[in-house]
Design a protein around this motif. Structure first.
Motif, PDB file in Angstrom:
ATOM      1  N   UNK A  37       0.840  -1.185   0.000  1.00 44.08           N
ATOM      2  CA  UNK A  37       0.000   0.000   0.000  1.00 44.08           C
ATOM      3  C   UNK A  37       0.884   1.247   0.000  1.00 44.08           C
ATOM      4  N   UNK A  38       0.688   2.089  -0.984  1.00 40.27           N
ATOM      5  CA  UNK A  38       1.338   3.393  -1.030  1.00 40.27           C
ATOM      6  C   UNK A  38       0.243   4.455  -0.963  1.00 40.27           C
ATOM      7  N   UNK A  39       0.624   5.716  -0.978  1.00 39.48           N
ATOM      8  CA  UNK A  39      -0.391   6.746  -1.057  1.00 39.48           C
ATOM      9  C   UNK A  39      -0.353   7.761   0.062  1.00 39.48           C
ATOM     10  N   UNK A  40      -1.445   8.518   0.167  1.00 42.59           N
ATOM     11  CA  UNK A  40      -1.455   9.717   1.005  1.00 42.59           C
ATOM     12  C   UNK A  40      -2.754   9.842   1.809  1.00 42.59           C
ATOM     13  N   UNK A  64      -0.355  14.261   2.836  1.00 42.76           N
ATOM     14  CA  UNK A  64       0.885  13.780   3.454  1.00 42.76           C
ATOM     15  C   UNK A  64       0.967  12.278   3.231  1.00 42.76           C
ATOM     16  N   UNK A  65       2.145  11.784   2.890  1.00 44.11           N
ATOM     17  CA  UNK A  65       2.337  10.350   2.697  1.00 44.11           C
ATOM     18  C   UNK A  65       2.030   9.616   4.000  1.00 44.11           C
ATOM     19  N   UNK A  66       1.223   8.559   3.931  1.00 46.49           N
ATOM     20  CA  UNK A  66       0.718   7.953   5.168  1.00 46.49           C
ATOM     21  C   UNK A  66       1.833   7.334   6.004  1.00 46.49           C
ATOM     22  N   UNK A  67       2.860   6.772   5.382  1.00 41.92           N
ATOM     23  CA  UNK A  67       3.954   6.183   6.159  1.00 41.92           C
ATOM     24  C   UNK A  67       4.733   7.250   6.921  1.00 41.92           C
ATOM     25  N   UNK A  68       4.789   8.444   6.359  1.00 46.99           N
ATOM     26  CA  UNK A  68       5.527   9.519   7.009  1.00 46.99           C
ATOM     27  C   UNK A  68       4.872   9.904   8.336  1.00 46.99           C
ATOM     28  N   UNK A  69       3.559   9.756   8.415  1.00 45.51           N
ATOM     29  CA  UNK A  69       2.862  10.112   9.654  1.00 45.51           C
ATOM     30  C   UNK A  69       3.138   9.108  10.768  1.00 45.51           C
ATOM     31  N   UNK A  70       3.642   7.926  10.427  1.00 51.41           N
ATOM     32  CA  UNK A  70       3.990   6.938  11.445  1.00 51.41           C
ATOM     33  C   UNK A  70       5.378   7.182  12.022  1.00 51.41           C
TER      34      UNK A  70
END
Length: 211
Positions: free
Chosen positions: A169-172, A181-187
Motif C-alpha cells: 500500500x502506497x499513497x497519502x 501527506x504520505x501515510x507512512x511519514x505520519x507513522x
C-alpha cells in the motif's frame, strides 16, 4: 487557487497544453476519447492547473506506460470527480488475481469508516482497460482525514492491513483544504512532514496540519 485538490479527476472543454508537440498530440487524443485528466501540482506561477495522464502503446504493451504532464486554464474544466473508490477498482479484470486481498481490505475499511480512493496505475487500469498494473504494482490510496489524530489512526490501520495483502500500500492522507501527506511519514516520529497541495510542496511542522 481553484479549490481543486490533487488527484481530482477533471474533464475539459478543450485539449490541454503540454511542453512538447508529441505530448500535446497525446493530450489531444486523450481529450477526444473523453478521458479524464488528474489534477497535479502547478509547475509555475501562472493560473493554469497542472494535469497528468498515463498512456500506453498498443503496439508495444511491454513498454512502461508513459506519464504525461499537461496544463489548462481552470475555466476549461467542465466536470470533476474524486478518484474511484476501492470497490470499483476491485471489479476491474486485472484485480481478479488479487481478489482476496481487495476483499479483505474493503471489509476491514468499512467498520473503520474509511472512504478509500485509488489513484495511480490501478486507477488508470480501471478507467481505461489498458495495461497499467503488473504483478508488483503498489496500490496507491488517498483517504480524507479530519485531523492529525484521525490521520494517525488511519495510518496505523493501513500499516496493519497491509501485512495480510498481496500488494504494497502506497499513497497519502488528505487534509481537505490543506493538502496531502504520505501515510507512512505520519507513522514516523518527526517534527516536520512533507505537505503537498495544488500550490505547494513544503516541509511543515506536524502540529500545523489537520488542526
Amino acid at each position: 487557487m481553484t479549490g481543486l485538490r490533487r488527484h481530482t479527476l477533471v474533464w475539459l472543454s478543450q485539449a490541454p497544453g503540454a511542453d512538447t508537440e508529441d505530448d500535446r498530440a497525446r493530450a489531444a487524443r486523450w481529450h477526444e476519447a473523453s478521458r479524464p485528466f488528474v489534477v497535479t501540482r502547478r509547475r509555475d506561477d501562472g493560473l493554469d492547473v497542472g494535469l497528468g495522464f498515463c498512456t500506453t502503446d498498443p503496439a508495444r504493451p511491454d513498454l512502461r506506460p508513459r506519464r504525461v504532464a499537461a496544463r489548462i486554464d481552470p475555466d476549461r474544466i467542465v466536470r470533476h470527480a474524486r478518484p474511484p473508490g476501492l470497490a470499483e477498482i476491485a471489479r476491474c479484470p486485472a484485480a481478479t488475481t488479487k481478489a482476496d486481498s481487495f476483499s479483505r481490505l474493503i471489509s476491514a475499511a468499512a467498520p473503520a469508516g474509511l472512504d478509500i480512493r485509488v489513484y495511480g496505475s490501478w486507477m488508470w487500469q480501471a478507467l481505461t482497460g489498458e495495461r497499467h498494473v503488473h504483478e508488483a504494482s503498489d496500490l496507491d490510496l488517498v483517504i480524507d482525514v479530519a485531523d492529525l489524530e484521525g490521520a494517525g489512526r488511519t495510518a496505523a490501520f493501513l500499516a496493519g492491513a497491509e501485512q495480510d495483502l498481496a500488494f504494497r500500500i502506497d499513497g497519502e492522507l488528505s487534509f481537505p483544504g490543506v493538502g496531502e501527506v504520505q501515510w507512512r511519514e505520519l507513522l514516523q516520529d518527526k517534527d516536520e512532514v512533507l505537505l503537498k497541495s495544488v500550490d505547494t510542496l513544503k516541509l511543515v511542522p506536524r502540529s500545523q496540519i489537520g488542526r
